[in-house]
Write a protein that holds these residues in place. Sequence first.
Motif, PDB file in Angstrom:
ATOM      1  N   LEU A 152       0.822  -1.209   0.000  1.00  0.00           N
ATOM      2  CA  LEU A 152       0.000   0.000   0.000  1.00  0.00           C
ATOM      3  C   LEU A 152       0.860   1.265   0.000  1.00  0.00           C
ATOM      4  N   LYS A 153       2.125   1.126  -0.314  1.00  0.00           N
ATOM      5  CA  LYS A 153       3.035   2.275  -0.328  1.00  0.00           C
ATOM      6  C   LYS A 153       2.499   3.363  -1.253  1.00  0.00           C
ATOM      7  N   ASN A 154       2.429   4.574  -0.706  1.00  0.00           N
ATOM      8  CA  ASN A 154       1.982   5.773  -1.423  1.00  0.00           C
ATOM      9  C   ASN A 154       0.504   5.772  -1.798  1.00  0.00           C
ATOM     10  N   LYS A 155      -0.259   4.779  -1.357  1.00  0.00           N
ATOM     11  CA  LYS A 155      -1.698   4.789  -1.609  1.00  0.00           C
ATOM     12  C   LYS A 155      -2.370   5.846  -0.728  1.00  0.00           C
ATOM     13  N   VAL A 156      -3.367   6.492  -1.263  1.00  0.00           N
ATOM     14  CA  VAL A 156      -4.095   7.550  -0.550  1.00  0.00           C
ATOM     15  C   VAL A 156      -5.401   6.959  -0.039  1.00  0.00           C
ATOM     16  N   ILE A 157      -5.506   6.827   1.280  1.00  0.00           N
ATOM     17  CA  ILE A 157      -6.616   6.098   1.885  1.00  0.00           C
ATOM     18  C   ILE A 157      -7.340   6.984   2.903  1.00  0.00           C
ATOM     19  N   GLN A 215     -10.687  18.048  -1.872  1.00  0.00           N
ATOM     20  CA  GLN A 215      -9.350  18.489  -1.458  1.00  0.00           C
ATOM     21  C   GLN A 215      -8.318  17.386  -1.636  1.00  0.00           C
ATOM     22  N   ILE A 216      -8.648  16.182  -1.172  1.00  0.00           N
ATOM     23  CA  ILE A 216      -7.698  15.068  -1.266  1.00  0.00           C
ATOM     24  C   ILE A 216      -7.534  14.625  -2.721  1.00  0.00           C
ATOM     25  N   GLY A 217      -8.651  14.515  -3.408  1.00  0.00           N
ATOM     26  CA  GLY A 217      -8.598  14.078  -4.804  1.00  0.00           C
ATOM     27  C   GLY A 217      -7.808  15.022  -5.689  1.00  0.00           C
ATOM     28  N   GLU A 218      -7.981  16.322  -5.478  1.00  0.00           N
ATOM     29  CA  GLU A 218      -7.259  17.300  -6.299  1.00  0.00           C
ATOM     30  C   GLU A 218      -5.792  17.394  -5.903  1.00  0.00           C
ATOM     31  N   LYS A 219      -5.500  17.218  -4.622  1.00  0.00           N
ATOM     32  CA  LYS A 219      -4.109  17.284  -4.165  1.00  0.00           C
ATOM     33  C   LYS A 219      -3.285  16.128  -4.715  1.00  0.00           C
ATOM     34  N   PHE A 220      -3.853  14.930  -4.711  1.00  0.00           N
ATOM     35  CA  PHE A 220      -3.089  13.742  -5.112  1.00  0.00           C
ATOM     36  C   PHE A 220      -3.450  13.248  -6.515  1.00  0.00           C
ATOM     37  N   GLY A 221      -4.498  13.812  -7.090  1.00  0.00           N
ATOM     38  CA  GLY A 221      -4.900  13.365  -8.416  1.00  0.00           C
ATOM     39  C   GLY A 221      -5.739  12.101  -8.390  1.00  0.00           C
ATOM     40  N   ARG A 222      -6.025  11.612  -7.203  1.00  0.00           N
ATOM     41  CA  ARG A 222      -6.795  10.364  -7.080  1.00  0.00           C
ATOM     42  C   ARG A 222      -7.107  10.117  -5.606  1.00  0.00           C
ATOM     43  N   ILE A 223      -8.023   9.200  -5.357  1.00  0.00           N
ATOM     44  CA  ILE A 223      -8.217   8.578  -4.039  1.00  0.00           C
ATOM     45  C   ILE A 223      -8.148   7.079  -4.288  1.00  0.00           C
ATOM     46  N   ASP A 224      -7.325   6.375  -3.531  1.00  0.00           N
ATOM     47  CA  ASP A 224      -7.155   4.941  -3.755  1.00  0.00           C
ATOM     48  C   ASP A 224      -8.137   4.089  -2.966  1.00  0.00           C
ATOM     49  N   ALA A 225      -8.544   4.555  -1.798  1.00  0.00           N
ATOM     50  CA  ALA A 225      -9.488   3.770  -1.003  1.00  0.00           C
ATOM     51  C   ALA A 225     -10.238   4.663  -0.034  1.00  0.00           C
ATOM     52  N   ALA A 238     -16.647  10.597  -3.701  1.00  0.00           N
ATOM     53  CA  ALA A 238     -15.282  10.113  -3.925  1.00  0.00           C
ATOM     54  C   ALA A 238     -15.119   9.452  -5.289  1.00  0.00           C
ATOM     55  N   LEU A 239     -16.225   9.057  -5.908  1.00  0.00           N
ATOM     56  CA  LEU A 239     -16.149   8.288  -7.153  1.00  0.00           C
ATOM     57  C   LEU A 239     -15.283   8.930  -8.247  1.00  0.00           C
ATOM     58  N   PRO A 240     -15.414  10.233  -8.528  1.00  0.00           N
ATOM     59  CA  PRO A 240     -14.586  10.804  -9.602  1.00  0.00           C
ATOM     60  C   PRO A 240     -13.083  10.602  -9.363  1.00  0.00           C
ATOM     61  N   TYR A 241     -12.681  10.571  -8.102  1.00  0.00           N
ATOM     62  CA  TYR A 241     -11.252  10.447  -7.766  1.00  0.00           C
ATOM     63  C   TYR A 241     -10.839   8.983  -7.638  1.00  0.00           C
ATOM     64  N   LEU A 242     -11.757   8.130  -7.237  1.00  0.00           N
ATOM     65  CA  LEU A 242     -11.481   6.700  -7.224  1.00  0.00           C
ATOM     66  C   LEU A 242     -11.246   6.188  -8.645  1.00  0.00           C
ATOM     67  N   LYS A 243     -11.960   6.764  -9.596  1.00  0.00           N
ATOM     68  CA  LYS A 243     -11.795   6.367 -11.007  1.00  0.00           C
ATOM     69  C   LYS A 243     -10.362   6.594 -11.495  1.00  0.00           C
ATOM     70  N   GLN A 244      -9.636   7.505 -10.841  1.00  0.00           N
ATOM     71  CA  GLN A 244      -8.268   7.843 -11.266  1.00  0.00           C
ATOM     72  C   GLN A 244      -7.224   6.916 -10.642  1.00  0.00           C
ATOM     73  N   HIS A 268     -10.703   1.039  -4.111  1.00  0.00           N
ATOM     74  CA  HIS A 268     -11.564   0.250  -3.232  1.00  0.00           C
ATOM     75  C   HIS A 268     -12.423   1.145  -2.352  1.00  0.00           C
ATOM     76  N   ILE A 269     -13.670   0.725  -2.128  1.00  0.00           N
ATOM     77  CA  ILE A 269     -14.504   1.251  -1.058  1.00  0.00           C
ATOM     78  C   ILE A 269     -14.785   0.071  -0.138  1.00  0.00           C
ATOM     79  N   LEU A 270     -14.527   0.253   1.148  1.00  0.00           N
ATOM     80  CA  LEU A 270     -14.750  -0.816   2.123  1.00  0.00           C
ATOM     81  C   LEU A 270     -15.567  -0.253   3.282  1.00  0.00           C
ATOM     82  N   SER A 271     -16.708  -0.876   3.561  1.00  0.00           N
ATOM     83  CA  SER A 271     -17.572  -0.414   4.649  1.00  0.00           C
ATOM     84  C   SER A 271     -17.682  -1.491   5.715  1.00  0.00           C
ATOM     85  N   LEU A 272     -17.680  -1.063   6.966  1.00  0.00           N
ATOM     86  CA  LEU A 272     -17.738  -2.012   8.076  1.00  0.00           C
ATOM     87  C   LEU A 272     -19.197  -2.297   8.419  1.00  0.00           C
TER      88      LEU A 272
END
Length: 276
Positions: free
Chosen positions: A4-9, A83-93, A132-138, A143-147
């Motif tokens: 998960l190195k460098n993944k944005v979660i 904010q997170i999506g634009e800063k990193f260009g994506r959201i990984d999880a 989050a979907l537009p940034y997850l697509k990048q 992953h989306i994980l719900s408890l």
Amino acid sequence: MPSLKNKVIIITGASRGIGRSMALRFAQEGATIVIAAKSDKPHPKLPGTIHTVAKEVEDAGGEAIPVALDVRKELQIKKLCDQIGEKFGRIDAVINNAGAISLTTVENTSPKRYDLMQQINSRAVYCFGHYALPYLKQSDNPHILSLSPPVNLSPKWVKDFSPYTLSKCGMSILSKGMAEEFKEYGVAVNTLWPQTYIATAAIEFAVGDKDTLNYARKPEIMADAAHVILTHPSRNYTGLWLIDEEVLKAAKVSDFSQYAYNPEYEDKIQKDLFLD
């Protein structure tokens, strides 16, 4: 196993308990953790804030972004995702861990408490999926994980606390639907539920008392299971209602004694809600 190195979660409710354990587990591999929770300042009864966990994440080798977030406020969720999506260009999880619990009947649940559970539990899953979907697509492995649990409509589980059951099953039904809807984008959507009680404030204060923790496992088991899930290829591991123990057994983990909150009670650990 993939890293998960460098993944944005993004992890909601990450100031303590299972969310904190997940943050620290992912940080060990150098992930960037968005610690999103209401606990901006110390709680009189509960340990941990977004800032104390941020320090722990950095000490563990990850990058920490503490964010004060109330998941009932959809515009706060939108702002965070943007904010997170634009800063990193994506959201990984995104991990929907924040939760509200009241094991009360319809007769004994106030409308205010009812609304709280629906908003924090099922509605937040929708809001994060939507924003989050537009940034997850990048992401190359989103992953989306719900408890939340496998849906179980046995009278045993709907009779005594149906308002809570509705909110948690709502998370699982939404996740199943989003998994199908988002399949074309390669976004995995799954749920994760513990086989047993987990030693958290919810178990101590809402389900039992301090002694109940002896019959629980440590939050680290959920963190390890979540790690397995997030490192699976998202395109062929989606739409699942998963149980922590089953996930880890499939990953060749055989020693579960390491997770016992109190080793002396290992053979007395209690099965969790919604599992027959």
